[in-house]
Design a protein around this motif. Structure first.
Motif: not given
Length: 343
Positions: A231, A255, A259, A261
């Motif tokens: 990400g 992502f 981001h 997770y």
């Protein structure tokens, strides 16, 4: 957020339609720079910034500078806004207690190398760091923030990606017009080969060449079958680096940048990797956003900065962060001292 495709090349209709908004964004930045009187910290401030949004390599450069100065016996502290974190600071980051949701992912990475402060009010953060014993403060990002005076301002540019379509947000990826940014930069850190034709633009700026290289953990992945996920602002850069070391990247998952997770997402990634008989792998910046209980199930591929000319870096640092009465008295001395070609 993923960068839109039209940020890459000009000549399309949408950037032209967004040009009035871009002009307004640039004008607002110019007014902000003119209206705010920067606060001068009691210790040198080295700012590592970028012209483009996401993926330039600011944090690896900040880490490299912190390690370099630390190896010379200086007490280095990092300062960052803590993007993605909820705490406004000023706050000294404790990796054992804080999470990415508290202070942001960059802050956790920086704190693994040296003391790191999160502060949306940059002068307040610099004051706190100086009070705590910092001799030099390396600020990750903040080039466009005029509230704190910079003793050394560096612009990081990815030589492969360049400056996209050359337009300012939202018409392009630039945070401000190129000429205005370069006028405030003491030097440019150019990462990798110049494949974007940047030399004419940078001809009147000192340039420090650098390379972003895989760490030992990443090199050990050569020949391994991987499911890579990230990400980041430019996740494809991470995937390409794995292929470059000889890894078999069987699948990639993207992502949004920064981001957070969830446990379910990590479990799904691990299950997908198992079906492919592959090892899940991500970046160090992504790893600090994984649920702590699941981090040992994901391989982390680290990277580090290698300078093309360490002596040029030392001359630049000496010209800017020594006490008044030495090279620091001469604001243009670094332009006379070197112009290191990019690698």
């Amino acid at each position: 957020m993923r960068a839109p495709d039209f940020w890459e090349k000009d000549g399309r209709l949408l950037p032209a339609l967004l040009a009035p908004l871009a002009a307004g964004y640039a004008a607002a930045g110019r007014l902000r720079q003119a209206a705010i009187q920067p606060w001068k910290a009691p210790v040198p401030i080295i700012c590592v910034g970028a012209l483009t949004v996401g993926g330039a390599g600011k944090t690896p450069v900040a880490l490299a500078l912190g390690r370099h100065l630390g190896s010379q016996g200086r007490q280095v502290h990092f300062l960052t806004r803590g993007y993605g974190g909820r705490d406004a600071g000023p706050l000294r980051v404790d990796p054992a207690r804080h999470h990415a949701g508290d202070v942001g992912d960059e802050a956790l990475l920086l704190a693994q190398t040296a003391p790191c402060w999160v502060a949306r009010n940059r002068p307040a953060g610099a004051r706190a760091a100086a009070t705590a014993g910092a001799e030099v403060i390396v600020m990750d990002d903040g080039f466009q923030n005029p509230s704190l005076a910079k003793d050394l301002a560096l612009l990081v540019i990815d030589g492969g990606h360049g400056l996209g379509n050359g337009r300012v947000l939202p018409a392009g990826p630039l945070r401000e017009p190129v000429g205005r940014a370069l006028a405030r930069a003491d030097a440019v850190v150019l990462i990798g080969e110049d494949r974007a034709g940047l030399h004419p633009i940078l001809s009147d700026r000192p340039v420090l060449g650098a390379r972003l290289l895989p760490g030992p953990e990443a090199q050990a992945l050569a020949g391994r079958k991987l499911l890579a996920f990230a990400g980041l602002g430019r996740p494809e850069k991470f995937f390409a680096s794995l292929r470059a070391i000889g890894a078999d990247v069987a699948a990639t998952v993207v992502f949004p940048d920064h981001h957070p997770y969830s446990a379910d997402e990590v479990e799904q990634l691990c299950d997908q990797a198992d079906r492919l008989h592959a090892r899940p792998v991500t970046t160090a910046k992504d790893a600090v956003r994984l649920p702590p209980a699941l981090r040992d199930r994901v391989q982390v591929a680290t990277v580090h900065i290698e300078w093309a000319d360490s002596a040029a870096l030392d001359r630049l640092l000496a010209s800017k962060i020594h006490p008044a009465g030495e090279a620091g008295e001469h604001p243009d001395v670094c332009r006379q001292l070197f112009h290191s070609p990019p690698v």
